[in-house]
Design a protein around this motif. Structure first.
Motif, PDB file in Angstrom:
ATOM      1  N   LYS A  19      62.724 -11.452 -23.027  1.00  0.00           N
ATOM      2  CA  LYS A  19      63.852 -11.625 -23.956  1.00  0.00           C
ATOM      3  C   LYS A  19      65.200 -11.591 -23.253  1.00  0.00           C
ATOM      4  O   LYS A  19      66.177 -12.159 -23.753  1.00  0.00           O
ATOM      5  CB  LYS A  19      63.794 -10.541 -25.029  1.00  0.00           C
ATOM      6  CG  LYS A  19      62.695 -10.780 -26.060  1.00  0.00           C
ATOM      7  CD  LYS A  19      62.665  -9.674 -27.098  1.00  0.00           C
ATOM      8  CE  LYS A  19      61.548  -9.921 -28.110  1.00  0.00           C
ATOM      9  NZ  LYS A  19      61.465  -8.818 -29.110  1.00  0.00           N
ATOM     10  N   ARG A  20      65.258 -10.934 -22.110  1.00  0.00           N
ATOM     11  CA  ARG A  20      66.557 -10.838 -21.439  1.00  0.00           C
ATOM     12  C   ARG A  20      66.840 -12.062 -20.569  1.00  0.00           C
ATOM     13  O   ARG A  20      67.881 -12.148 -19.927  1.00  0.00           O
ATOM     14  CB  ARG A  20      66.640  -9.565 -20.606  1.00  0.00           C
ATOM     15  CG  ARG A  20      65.856  -9.619 -19.302  1.00  0.00           C
ATOM     16  CD  ARG A  20      65.990  -8.330 -18.523  1.00  0.00           C
ATOM     17  NE  ARG A  20      65.360  -8.447 -17.213  1.00  0.00           N
ATOM     18  CZ  ARG A  20      65.301  -7.461 -16.330  1.00  0.00           C
ATOM     19  NH1 ARG A  20      65.842  -6.282 -16.614  1.00  0.00           N
ATOM     20  NH2 ARG A  20      64.712  -7.642 -15.168  1.00  0.00           N
ATOM     21  N   THR A  21      65.886 -13.024 -20.481  1.00  0.00           N
ATOM     22  CA  THR A  21      66.091 -14.227 -19.678  1.00  0.00           C
ATOM     23  C   THR A  21      66.664 -15.351 -20.519  1.00  0.00           C
ATOM     24  O   THR A  21      66.520 -15.376 -21.750  1.00  0.00           O
ATOM     25  CB  THR A  21      64.770 -14.708 -19.044  1.00  0.00           C
ATOM     26  OG1 THR A  21      63.909 -15.214 -20.064  1.00  0.00           O
ATOM     27  CG2 THR A  21      64.065 -13.582 -18.296  1.00  0.00           C
ATOM     28  N   LEU A  22      67.287 -16.292 -19.858  1.00  0.00           N
ATOM     29  CA  LEU A  22      67.875 -17.437 -20.550  1.00  0.00           C
ATOM     30  C   LEU A  22      66.808 -18.320 -21.182  1.00  0.00           C
ATOM     31  O   LEU A  22      67.045 -18.961 -22.213  1.00  0.00           O
ATOM     32  CB  LEU A  22      68.711 -18.255 -19.564  1.00  0.00           C
ATOM     33  CG  LEU A  22      69.889 -17.500 -18.913  1.00  0.00           C
ATOM     34  CD1 LEU A  22      70.559 -18.360 -17.864  1.00  0.00           C
ATOM     35  CD2 LEU A  22      70.900 -17.078 -19.990  1.00  0.00           C
ATOM     36  N   LEU A  23      65.637 -18.376 -20.567  1.00  0.00           N
ATOM     37  CA  LEU A  23      64.564 -19.235 -21.074  1.00  0.00           C
ATOM     38  C   LEU A  23      63.579 -18.491 -21.966  1.00  0.00           C
ATOM     39  O   LEU A  23      62.679 -19.116 -22.536  1.00  0.00           O
ATOM     40  CB  LEU A  23      63.797 -19.866 -19.895  1.00  0.00           C
ATOM     41  CG  LEU A  23      64.627 -20.745 -18.948  1.00  0.00           C
ATOM     42  CD1 LEU A  23      63.753 -21.253 -17.799  1.00  0.00           C
ATOM     43  CD2 LEU A  23      65.228 -21.924 -19.700  1.00  0.00           C
TER      44      LEU A  23
END
Length: 711
Positions: free
Chosen positions: A666-670
């Motif tokens: 969830k903390r990634t851009l993708l």
């Protein structure tokens, strides 16, 4: 003197293996094709009977014509390529026997041999069967239900002897016929037919310099007949070894002790690999088999080695002759540059010899000259190296040259060894049908000819990288400091790739001695190394007040010192080869991002990244590329995440261990979970050929962590 079949009892065979199992054969009763496959597998299981991929077997059965339903005789014979030891029904060609005989009316003579191969296709009975081989008429024109054509060393030793025809006549009291050397093809099949007509009642035919044909009315009769003839040949040779003169004229030099031989071979293999790879990047194989040492240490080495082999199967895989190194077995190899300079004239002379052989023997329509480098390299007192496009081909070349040594030993014991005339050898090597077979070979995979050592490759990211590289054609050295984990990975790779794609090594990356041994194993197994992936690692997540000095030292020893030492040893081998190479360092998002409870791990990762830049700056002159892959949160199949690290990170972020994968995604851009295969794909992107001019780069594979963008 052997005068009739069934002279030997199953328990009395000494030089061949009697493997027939009555119960297994009984289960196949009535299935002649099944019995053919069973017999073939037994024969192929004993390398004393025939070499890998060599020889062929057949049976003739009556079957209904699919168009008319009328009974017709069909021959099932090993098709083009393949190996009788692993033969299955899919590897057989099934042909109408009457149509094969009808081709005699179409045959226009030796000058038109090759056109007959295309006509075999008009004789095919089973449309799903394998393409017929050039040996098809040799079986078709012999009237026996079951026929074996093998290349046993003991028989070829007699077939390649100067007095081979006389010896065969006397040894078998006229029960084995003789046909002089001729390239396999339609005409040779007619000669076998004529030999049988001229010598009714014989039990087999010896082909000059080539091999042996034997037969029987049943699969079992053919099997036993084959064993008995080869056993008698082997007995005769054994009775004559050393009888008139020492074997190979006796030893004139001594072998190094076994441990010294392997150390010398490991040190020299990368130099030889580099010298052999000017045309195609080669994979190596080393053996110090006692038969090799007996030959290379002998007085007759200089006389016999240049003659080359006799059997075309041997020759096709070992080239016109080996290169014999004029190098003391105990020479100091520490100055590899000087060693290489000293060897270059010998390699240049070999290439010039091969070019002269090609120019003097070529025909107007001959294919272009192939790689002029040696396949077989003999080092007296140490052993034999073979180099080829892949490990299996290199290993099989070594097996074939040992076959050739056995043949020379036997022929010299009973007479005088004779090799194929150079023109005949050339006509086999550059046969247009062989060239067509080569052209049909699949295109090499991107990493064919490459050798990769991936640290920590018994699980997790490391195993995924090793598997990806193996899938793309590389040979890989699987390693880990956990013996049980390594054993499991070894079994997995053997099941998936067979015996020639990988080797294993116990490796603690903090131990220089263990690293040296792992690279020595790579050199002995494959000839050197082209790709080093520093993937071994561990993680410790603690607040600064809980971080111990022991934690700190362990992190820096494994991650930083380990990367440094493995790279240092790998680069030394790459420089010996002079083929360039790749160093890939699996670092981390943490090398760029500051996070809580991560002082030791994060700073060690930052050191890994900057060490990669320093190495890239230094090694460019050697055409060695150094690049970084930065993963993040690769949890699957990871020992790191199985212990306290996961608990520490979960505590740092205020979530449960079970919630970590979703938290990281969830903390990634993708919004993606990162898997080991994602890191493996990134590594392949660097080494697969499209980024050959890139070094000093960092590739983030983290789903998109903005804080980790390289600035």
């Amino acid at each position: 003197m052997l005068t009739q079949a069934n002279t030997y009892q199953p328990s009395s065979f000494k030089h061949v293996s009697y493997l027939w199992d009555d119960a297994k054969a009984a289960a196949l009763e009535g299935d002649e094709v099944g019995l053919l496959i069973y017999r073939s597998n037994l024969l192929g299981a004993d390398l004393r009977l025939t070499n890998y991929g060599g020889g062929n077997t057949s049976c003739k059965v009556t079957s209904p014509d699919p168009l008319t339903g009328d009974p017709t005789e069909v021959m099932w014979v090993k098709g083009s390529g393949g190996d009788i030891g692993t033969l299955k029904k899919s590897g057989l060609a099934a042909l109408y026997l009457n149509r094969l005989h009808a081709l005699k009316k179409r045959y226009r003579g030796l000058a038109f041999e090759d056109e007959m191969v295309e006509l075999f296709n008009y004789c095919i009975y089973d449309l799903n069967s394998k393409a017929p081989s050039i040996d098809t008429p040799l079986h078709a024109f012999l009237p026996f239900k079951h026929v074996d054509h093998l290349h046993p060393d003991a028989a070829i030793a007699i077939a390649a002897a100067k007095d081979g025809k006389r010896i065969t006549q006397e040894l078998f009291n006229g029960q084995i016929g003789w046909v002089d050397w001729q390239r396999p093809g339609f005409d040779l099949g007619l000669q076998l037919e004529q030999c049988l007509a001229d010598n009714p009642g014989i039990r087999g035919i010896m082909l000059g310099s080539h091999g042996l044909f034997t037969w029987g009315d049943t699969a079992y009769e053919s099997y036993v007949n084959t064993l008995e003839v080869i056993e008698r040949c082997a007995e005769y040779l054994e009775d004559n070894f050393g009888k008139n003169r020492p074997v190979f004229g006796g030893a004139i030099r001594q072998s190094l002790p076994a441990e010294n031989r392997t150390a010398q071979a490991a040190a020299l293999a990368p130099v030889l690999r580099g010298l052999c790879s000017g045309h195609t990047r080669m994979i190596g194989h080393f053996t110090d088999d006692e038969r090799v040492l007996e030959f290379t240490n002998s007085a007759d080495l200089d006389r016999l080695a240049p003659l080359g082999t006799s059997c075309p199967d041997h020759f096709l895989r070992t080239k016109i002759s080996p290169l014999v190194l004029d190098l003391p077995a105990d020479i100091d190899l520490s100055d590899s540059g000087a060693i290489k300079a000293g060897l270059e004239p010998a390699f240049a002379a070999y290439r010039a010899m091969y070019a002269e052989y090609y120019e003097s023997c070529k025909h107007p329509n001959s294919p272009a000259m192939r790689d002029p480098n040696p396949v077989v390299i003999l080092w007296p007192g140490v052993g034999m190296f073979t180099f080829a496009k892949d490990k299996q081909t290199a290993r099989v070349a070594a097996e074939f040259y040992i076959n050739a040594i056995n043949v020379m030993k036997g022929a010299e014991a009973v007479s005088e060894y004779t090799s194929l005339p150079r023109q005949e050898a050339f006509d086999i090597e550059y046969w247009l049908l062989e060239e067509a077979k080569l052209q049909r070979m699949p295109k090499p995979k991107p990493l064919s000819g490459k050798i990769a050592l991936v640290t920590g490759s018994a699980g997790g990211i490391g195993k995924a990288i090793a598997r990806k590289f193996a899938n793309e054609g590389a040979c890989v050295i699987i390693n880990d400091m956990d013996a049980d984990r390594l054993s499991s990975a070894d079994a997995e790779f053997k099941a998936q790739y067979g015996r020639d794609t990988h080797t294993t090594a116990l490796l603690d990356v903090t131990s220089a001695d263990a690293i040296q041994k792992a690279f020595e194993k790579a050199a002995l197994a494959f000839g050197g190394v082209d790709i080093v992936v520093n993937c071994a690692g561990l993680s410790i997540s603690k607040p600064i007040e809980e971080h111990t000095e022991k934690d700190w030292d362990l992190l820096y020893d494994v991650l930083v010192k380990g990367q440094f030492l493995v790279t240092q040893y790998g680069v030394a081998i790459m420089r010996k080869q002079n083929l360039g190479g790749d160093v890939l360092n699996i670092v981390s998002k943490n090398a760029l991002v500051s996070g809580p409870n991560n002082a030791g791990y994060g700073s060690a990762k930052a050191a890994q990244m900057h060490l990669s830049r320093l190495n890239a700056a230094e090694l460019g002159k050697d055409r060695i590329r150094v690049n970084v892959v930065n993963p993040d949160a690769v949890i699957a199949d990871s020992k790191i995440w199985a212990g306290e690290w996961a608990e520490g990170r979960a505590k740092a972020y205020g979530v449960s261990v079970e919630e970590l994968p979703a938290y990281y995604a969830k903390r990634t851009l993708l919004n993606e979970v990162i898997l080991p295969d994602d890191i493996a794909n990134a590594c392949f992107a660097y080494v697969g050929g499209l980024l050959d001019k890139s070094t000093g780069n960092v590739l983030n594979v983290d789903g998109g962590v903005a804080m980790a963008f390289v600035r």
